[in-house]
Design an enzyme around this catalytic site. Structure first.
Site, PDB file in Angstrom:
ATOM      1  N   TYR A  55       0.861  -1.189   0.000  1.00  0.00           N
ATOM      2  CA  TYR A  55       0.000   0.000   0.000  1.00  0.00           C
ATOM      3  C   TYR A  55       0.894   1.234   0.000  1.00  0.00           C
ATOM      4  CZ  TYR A  55      -4.554   2.156   0.331  1.00  0.00           C
ATOM      5  OH  TYR A  55      -5.680   2.871   0.052  1.00  0.00           O
ATOM      6  N   LYS A 126      -5.943  -2.108  -0.775  1.00  0.00           N
ATOM      7  CA  LYS A 126      -6.755  -1.991   0.433  1.00  0.00           C
ATOM      8  C   LYS A 126      -7.348  -3.342   0.821  1.00  0.00           C
ATOM      9  CE  LYS A 126      -7.201   1.252   2.360  1.00  0.00           C
ATOM     10  NZ  LYS A 126      -8.116   2.384   2.419  1.00  0.00           N
ATOM     11  N   GLU A 197     -13.447   4.536  -2.233  1.00  0.00           N
ATOM     12  CA  GLU A 197     -12.012   4.731  -2.044  1.00  0.00           C
ATOM     13  C   GLU A 197     -11.463   5.741  -3.056  1.00  0.00           C
ATOM     14  OE1 GLU A 197      -8.509   4.430  -0.218  1.00  0.00           O
ATOM     15  OE2 GLU A 197     -10.163   3.139   0.397  1.00  0.00           O
ATOM     16  N   ASP A 198     -10.877   6.827  -2.550  1.00  0.00           N
ATOM     17  CA  ASP A 198     -10.178   7.827  -3.370  1.00  0.00           C
ATOM     18  C   ASP A 198     -11.062   8.442  -4.454  1.00  0.00           C
ATOM     19  OD1 ASP A 198      -7.985   7.614  -1.829  1.00  0.00           O
ATOM     20  OD2 ASP A 198      -6.722   6.612  -3.293  1.00  0.00           O
ATOM     21  N   ASP A 221     -11.414   7.974   3.568  1.00  0.00           N
ATOM     22  CA  ASP A 221     -10.681   9.218   3.324  1.00  0.00           C
ATOM     23  C   ASP A 221     -11.302  10.410   4.059  1.00  0.00           C
ATOM     24  OD1 ASP A 221      -8.782   8.096   1.413  1.00  0.00           O
ATOM     25  OD2 ASP A 221     -10.504   7.905   0.080  1.00  0.00           O
TER      26      ASP A 221
END
Length: 224
Positions: A55, A126, A197-198, A221
């Site tokens: 990661y 992840k 995610e992101d 996040d």
């Protein structure tokens, strides 16, 4: 014939021979594709050493070069071309049960910006953390990428780029796409946790607000 301990030791020696962190990342991804049992045993035994490879920070470097270092596909890509057939796409999986979906649209990968479909490395990484550190069985996890295009000139002009060569969907078209995606996840994996995610901040907050009462989901996040 060799024991798992012997295979782990041999794999670790091969890992140490790699000259830089990106090569170590590529090696581990290849090992994951060849044998998940061996990959996760190796990762768990050397977790503090390998987490920065699997990661952050190395996964960011791997995503930037994603289309150039791709060996095999992992995870599911949903695009405007196949969103209408999402039930068929998800139904074709060999996994009888999915409890965890980690999905990105690649628009805000770490601090690196819009990486389009090359952002798939983030959900893959992840999921590895959930398995190695959280004890979730890999067979019930699914990394996914929502490939709705990219606004990165670098990627659009890169002949190696494997994602959609179109500007990103925005506005109502993007929201309609996300709606179809969430409904597809609910129909096929009704008990699954969906982790955003992101995503870019404006979409991240809107998705949470819109779906917080409709599907079990979170975004680490902005909720970590």
């Amino acid at each position: 014939i060799g024991s798992l301990d012997t295979q782990v030791a041999r794999s670790y020696q091969a890992y140490l021979r790699k000259g830089d962190d990106l090569e170590k990342y590529i090696y581990l991804r290849g090992l994951q594709d060849r044998s998940e049992v061996l990959y996760y045993r190796l990762l768990i035994e050397h977790i503090e050493e390998m987490l920065p490879i699997v990661y952050t920070p190395t996964v960011g470097q791997a995503c930037v070069k994603g289309s150039h270092i791709q060996r095999r596909y992992r995870g599911i890509y949903i695009t405007p071309e196949n969103i209408a057939n999402i039930d068929q796409v998800l139904g074709n999986l060999s996994q009888p049960m999915v409890n965890l979906v980690v999905v990105t649209d690649g628009e805000r990968i770490l601090g690196l910006g819009d990486l389009g479909a090359d952002g798939m490395g983030i959900p893959i990484g992840k999921v590895a953390l959930y398995v190695a550190a959280g004890g979730i069985h890999p067979a019930v996890t699914l990394p996914m990428c929502i490939d709705v295009g990219t606004n990165s000139p670098r990627l659009l002009e890169d002949p190696m780029y494997m994602g959609r060569r179109h500007p990103r969907l925005t506005g109502p078209a993007y929201e309609e796409f996300i709606e179809k995606f969430v409904l597809g996840i609910r129909r096929n994996f009704p008990g699954a946790l969906l982790q955003w995610e992101d995503f870019a901040k404006h979409n991240a907050f809107r998705n949470l607000t819109r779906y917080r009462d409709r599907i079990l989901s979170f975004n680490d996040d902005i909720q970590g």
